[in-house]
Design an enzyme around this catalytic site. Sequence first.
Site, mmCIF file in Angstrom:
data_model
loop_
_atom_site.group_PDB
_atom_site.id
_atom_site.type_symbol
_atom_site.label_atom_id
_atom_site.label_comp_id
_atom_site.label_asym_id
_atom_site.label_seq_id
_atom_site.Cartn_x
_atom_site.Cartn_y
_atom_site.Cartn_z
ATOM 1 N N CYS B 88 14.028 21.186 -23.030
ATOM 2 C CA CYS B 88 14.681 22.358 -22.417
ATOM 3 C C CYS B 88 15.831 22.880 -23.270
ATOM 4 O O CYS B 88 16.370 23.951 -23.003
ATOM 5 C CB CYS B 88 15.187 22.011 -21.033
ATOM 6 S SG CYS B 88 14.073 20.945 -20.123
ATOM 7 N N HIS B 337 13.653 29.443 -15.868
ATOM 8 C CA HIS B 337 13.740 28.431 -16.917
ATOM 9 C C HIS B 337 12.445 28.339 -17.733
ATOM 10 O O HIS B 337 11.674 27.408 -17.562
ATOM 11 C CB HIS B 337 14.096 27.084 -16.279
ATOM 12 C CG HIS B 337 14.314 25.968 -17.253
ATOM 13 N ND1 HIS B 337 14.739 26.165 -18.560
ATOM 14 C CD2 HIS B 337 14.155 24.620 -17.119
ATOM 15 C CE1 HIS B 337 14.839 24.989 -19.171
ATOM 16 N NE2 HIS B 337 14.484 24.042 -18.329
#
Lengths: 144, 390
Positions: B88, B337
């Site tokens: 991420c 995200h």
Amino acid sequence: MAHVSIPSYWKTLPQRYCLIGMKCKNCGTINFPAREICISCKQKSEFEPKKLSGRGKIYSYTVIAAGSAPPEFSEQEKLAGSFPVAIVELEEGLRICAQITDYEEEDLKIEAEVEAVFRKIYEEDKVIRYGLKFRPVKKRKSLP
Amino acid sequence: MTLQKVAIIGVGQTRFGNIIDKKAEELFAEAFLEAVNDVDKGIDISEIQEVYIGNSGVGGGQLGNFSSLMTDYVGLTGASALRIENACASSGFAMRAAILAVSSGVCDVALAGGEEKMNDTPRNRVRYWLGISGDMEWERLSGMTFAGVFALMAIRHMHEYGTKREHLAMVSVKNHKNGASNPKAHLQRETTLERALASPMIAYPLTLFDCCPISDGASAVIVCKADLAKKYTDTPVYVAGHGGSTDRLSVFQRDDVTSINSSVVAAKRAYKMASVKPEDIDVAEVHDCFTIAEIIAYEDLGFCPKGKGGKLLEEGQTEIGGKIPVNPSGGLKSKGHPVGATGTGQIYEIVNQLRGSVEKKNRQVSGAEIGLTHNTGGSGGTTVVHILKR
């Protein structure tokens, strides 16, 4: 879907089946899982096998809700719905991540005493992967 | 060797969300072209010599030579290009790589960006993929999920510091409120404390409203040597500091699960380089993949003392208008995200905040001069922090 290959799994069987930690001869820290460079003194050390007691306390926990388990655990999810996973702090001071089994809801709390038991973890490529889970240590009622 | 100072001269970002009508390279092109057009005095793209693109590879589309696919599609063939994968935090680290390329003197102009396409992959494959940026051999083989790992942190944080599920829900409510006015956010709607608390459980104590959505999207940032910046734009934003760090991959082997040490170390390095303190930060975008992660980030970044993240929320200090507004974009929770695109997406937001060019005024932090971005990979195995100045 190969996640951890069978050879890789086999390599860790002493840890997965028998809770064998590796004690650093340099600083005395038990490394679990095994490492080449000690987790504590960061030295390339010699290690000696050390059988762990399998007794400990819940350090933290969660309950993986039905519908959100990793796909390789979907069979367990189908049978059990949700299932708890915990970080267990062993008597020897180190921590390990494992499922909690044979439990009642009130057993899931920080500091609850647990002990390791041998269980089926999951099945992949038609090979059953066994390993350890932890169950609450119940105070047994004494016989009359 | 003297390090060159670095300026940001153009930023771009697609809408984050379930974007079914664009392929990976088309998403990247949209963000890239927006960044190029954002350079108000214009730039010839052949001036971009180094390219770093964050991508986690969810679903495993183009894993090999991903950077060639992207540069080829947008007309950057010839530039040196690299795909950066830190889960991420992929494009946060791509940003840092572009900064290092310019500050080392190797090039005058570099591009950082990120791209991820997660929604056109079968659900089971996404679920498989998402769990494998943490520890595979022990955590994942306990049936653990990403939400589960952060739930372990949450339960322990509650135990040690009295944090409550209501505090988690307050992060969700705040970020959804901000995201509701962000036209590029994935979930542009507000929620309530009651609704967040009553939503389905994912990994106790985390409910659906404690988890960020699965998004598609791309983002891009053009950086150059600071002394060249005014040639390209009247409103450059300067990179004052940056820092990266790692922590143990497996959460169960960390000494303290109520803190992410890679965040603490990365932030310390960035603050030192920028010669600023946490209290100097006017606005921040932090990595709230799960609501507990935002509370832990407040503490790790020094916005409040350890264990006081819940109190900071109660006082409303991280809302727009508070002492330190956090995630005015809506954060990962509401803005979305798209794993590999999140880091440079945070830079996009902070650059607009510092320029005063946020498209809706209710989301603009007024008079912000120093901003911070905090981008964490997986369950904290990697973290990168940037400090930007007007």
